[in-house]
Design a protein around this motif. Structure first.
Motif, mmCIF file in Angstrom:
data_model
loop_
_atom_site.group_PDB
_atom_site.id
_atom_site.type_symbol
_atom_site.label_atom_id
_atom_site.label_comp_id
_atom_site.label_asym_id
_atom_site.label_seq_id
_atom_site.Cartn_x
_atom_site.Cartn_y
_atom_site.Cartn_z
ATOM 1 N N VAL A 72 0.838 -1.201 0.000
ATOM 2 C CA VAL A 72 0.000 0.000 0.000
ATOM 3 C C VAL A 72 0.872 1.250 0.000
ATOM 4 O O VAL A 72 0.625 2.210 -0.744
ATOM 5 C CB VAL A 72 -0.958 0.005 1.211
ATOM 6 N N ASP A 73 1.926 1.241 0.834
ATOM 7 C CA ASP A 73 2.829 2.400 0.889
ATOM 8 C C ASP A 73 3.595 2.564 -0.419
ATOM 9 O O ASP A 73 3.782 3.679 -0.916
ATOM 10 C CB ASP A 73 3.812 2.243 2.045
ATOM 11 N N GLU A 74 4.050 1.460 -0.988
ATOM 12 C CA GLU A 74 4.785 1.515 -2.250
ATOM 13 C C GLU A 74 3.896 2.037 -3.372
ATOM 14 O O GLU A 74 4.334 2.823 -4.216
ATOM 15 C CB GLU A 74 5.323 0.135 -2.605
ATOM 16 N N PHE A 75 2.647 1.602 -3.369
ATOM 17 C CA PHE A 75 1.696 2.054 -4.387
ATOM 18 C C PHE A 75 1.527 3.569 -4.317
ATOM 19 O O PHE A 75 1.603 4.268 -5.334
ATOM 20 C CB PHE A 75 0.357 1.345 -4.171
ATOM 21 N N GLY A 76 1.287 4.105 -3.103
ATOM 22 C CA GLY A 76 1.114 5.542 -2.955
ATOM 23 C C GLY A 76 2.342 6.324 -3.387
ATOM 24 O O GLY A 76 2.232 7.377 -4.020
ATOM 25 N N GLU A 77 3.534 5.804 -3.076
ATOM 26 C CA GLU A 77 4.769 6.484 -3.465
ATOM 27 C C GLU A 77 4.949 6.490 -4.976
ATOM 28 O O GLU A 77 5.372 7.501 -5.565
ATOM 29 C CB GLU A 77 5.955 5.805 -2.796
ATOM 30 N N LEU A 78 4.617 5.400 -5.646
ATOM 31 C CA LEU A 78 4.748 5.344 -7.101
ATOM 32 C C LEU A 78 3.786 6.311 -7.787
ATOM 33 O O LEU A 78 4.142 6.964 -8.770
ATOM 34 C CB LEU A 78 4.511 3.917 -7.599
ATOM 35 N N VAL A 79 2.563 6.421 -7.258
ATOM 36 C CA VAL A 79 1.611 7.374 -7.835
ATOM 37 C C VAL A 79 2.109 8.799 -7.634
ATOM 38 O O VAL A 79 2.019 9.644 -8.529
ATOM 39 C CB VAL A 79 0.211 7.184 -7.219
#
Length: 451
Positions: free
Chosen positions: A99-106
């Motif tokens: 979830v954290d990685e997803f937000g950072e990539l966006v």
């Protein structure tokens, strides 16, 4: 450890699956702690999430039992679950949570200037999505309470990727990606607008117009509202066969309201347009013509034009400005400080001091808000006029707080021209305008372009 929450719960160590939580509630409990890794989650909140209707008398003891089992399963892999006061936390020791990685990539994709790089980052982010959050451990209601913003951010990511594909001329791929989502979310106007643009660019003008009619019918029948200004603008340009629908940049000209010159509302959110009342954010000293908030009266009129104040309030504030110009000037100076802090924490989400400044203004605004029913039957939050000359400041601060709570803030666009620096929610071809006095000035030799 690698924890995957986007879809069925998974835990992996060095690529190998790890059995964690034999019970659904145990996995759900761990998921809740991982969503707030490094922060304490109160036991009462855990109980409320696991047993939302009627928790058993043994709920607190059951949570302690679950925590003990999870510690036993995870401690061999270096995952620490600590007890702090009346709650628990998973120590942030470098473990990966999707979830954290997803937000950072966006967020990184939103800051990327190259559309190809933006597509690459969003491809990586969306590849993490294996299904709804904690698909095998939480139901829909609990999922919304846990992290409702995750699904919203997924839709934002899909929209951003489609817009980047349009910039690369990949309209067919954008259409393929957006069609099923438009059917699932028929009232999501941003998504529909991007799909209409893709259809138009793919020589499917009739399909684009048909989609608009269907969307409008749903909005009117189900919500009692007409499409918003952005979607209407897409529709109008398609009807006219306007080639500027997909043109990278266009100038913005001022509008006149109550004899005040205001910039167009182009950012896609009132708080963004508040930042866009200044141009040339990267310039010291400010460029001539960069300041649109020339006086308190302009601030009041702009707030009314942006829908943050009603007409009665604007008229009253103009009267108060004439009576006490010194105090009005002080409030205007505060508004400019708020604007600067808001711009800083929007372009740099890690700028905690700027966020704290906006938060203080938002907390003050929350104390003077009232909820009123409008003539169309809808409710609306308005700042009380008892706040006097500070009323527009409170209105803007409340709008800023709403934007900072919106996942879309992680994917903002910033005009790449240092003579502008305006902020936009999208770069689909309809919100990439610049200011008249700076990078939109023909003498400057260029027009605004989104980065």
């Amino acid at each position: 450890m690698d924890f995957r929450l986007l879809g069925p719960f998974e835990a992996r160590h060095e690529g190998q699956p790890v059995e964690v939580g034999s019970r659904r509630q145990e996995r759900c409990l761990l998921g809740v702690l991982l969503l707030d890794a490094g922060r304490v989650v109160d036991t009462e909140r855990l109980i409320d999430l696991l047993w939302p209707d009627r928790p058993p008398a043994s709920a607190r003891g059951t949570v302690q039992t679950y925590i003990g089992r999870l510690r036993g399963s995870l401690s061999p892999y270096g995952v620490r679950i600590s007890t702090r006061g009346e709650g628990y936390l998973v120590e942030a020791d470098g473990h990966r949570v999707d979830v954290d990685e997803f937000g950072e990539l966006v967020r990184r994709a939103g800051a990327a200037a190259d559309p190809a790089e933006r597509v690459r980052l969003l491809d990586r982010g969306l590849a993490l999505w294996r299904g709804p959050l904690l698909a095998d451990a939480a139901d829909g209601e609990l999922r919304d309470r846990l992290h409702g913003a995750v699904e919203e951010l997924r839709l934002v990511a899909v929209e951003l990727r489609a817009e980047a594909r349009l910039a690369l001329g990949q309209h067919a791929q954008a259409i393929t990606e957006l069609m099923p989502l438009a059917a699932a979310y028929p009232t999501r106007e941003q998504l529909v607008g991007v799909l209409m643009t893709a259809l138009y660019q793919g020589a499917r003008q009739a399909d684009a117009l048909r989609l608009y009619r269907t969307t409008r019918r749903v909005l009117v029948d189900e919500l009692g509202v007409e499409p918003g200004p952005r979607l209407r603008e897409v529709h109008r340009r398609i009807l006219r066969g306007d080639h500027r629908l997909d043109r990278p940049g266009r100038p913005v000209y001022e509008v006149r309201v109550r004899d005040e010159s205001l910039p167009w509302s182009v950012g896609g959110h009132p708080a963004l347009d508040f930042c866009n009342t200044f141009a040339g954010w990267g310039q010291e000293p400010p460029l001539p013509g960069s300041e649109w908030l020339r006086g308190y009266r302009t601030l009041a009129v702009w707030a009314g034009h942006a829908g943050l104040l009603d007409d009665v309030s604007v008229s009253r504030l103009i009267h108060l400005d004439r009576r006490d110009p010194g105090r009005a000037a002080e409030v205007l100076a505060e508004a400019r400080r708020l604007r600067s802090a808001l711009h800083d924490c929007l372009v740099d989400p890690d700028d905690r001091p700027a966020f704290d400044v906006v938060a203080r203004y938002a907390e003050a605004a929350a104390k003077v808000l009232v909820f009123r029913r409008e003539t169309d039957g809808r409710g609306h939050w308005w700042p009380e006029l008892t706040a006097g000359l500070r009323t527009p400041l409170h209105a803007v601060a409340w709008s800023a707080a709403q934007l900072l709570a919106d996942p879309r803030r992680l994917a903002l666009r910033v005009c790449a021209d240092e003579r502008c620096g305006w902020l936009f929610l999208d770069d689909g071809g309809l919100r990439r305008w610049c200011s008249l006095g700076t990078c939109g000035n023909s003498a400057a030799g260029s027009v605004c372009h989104s980065a």
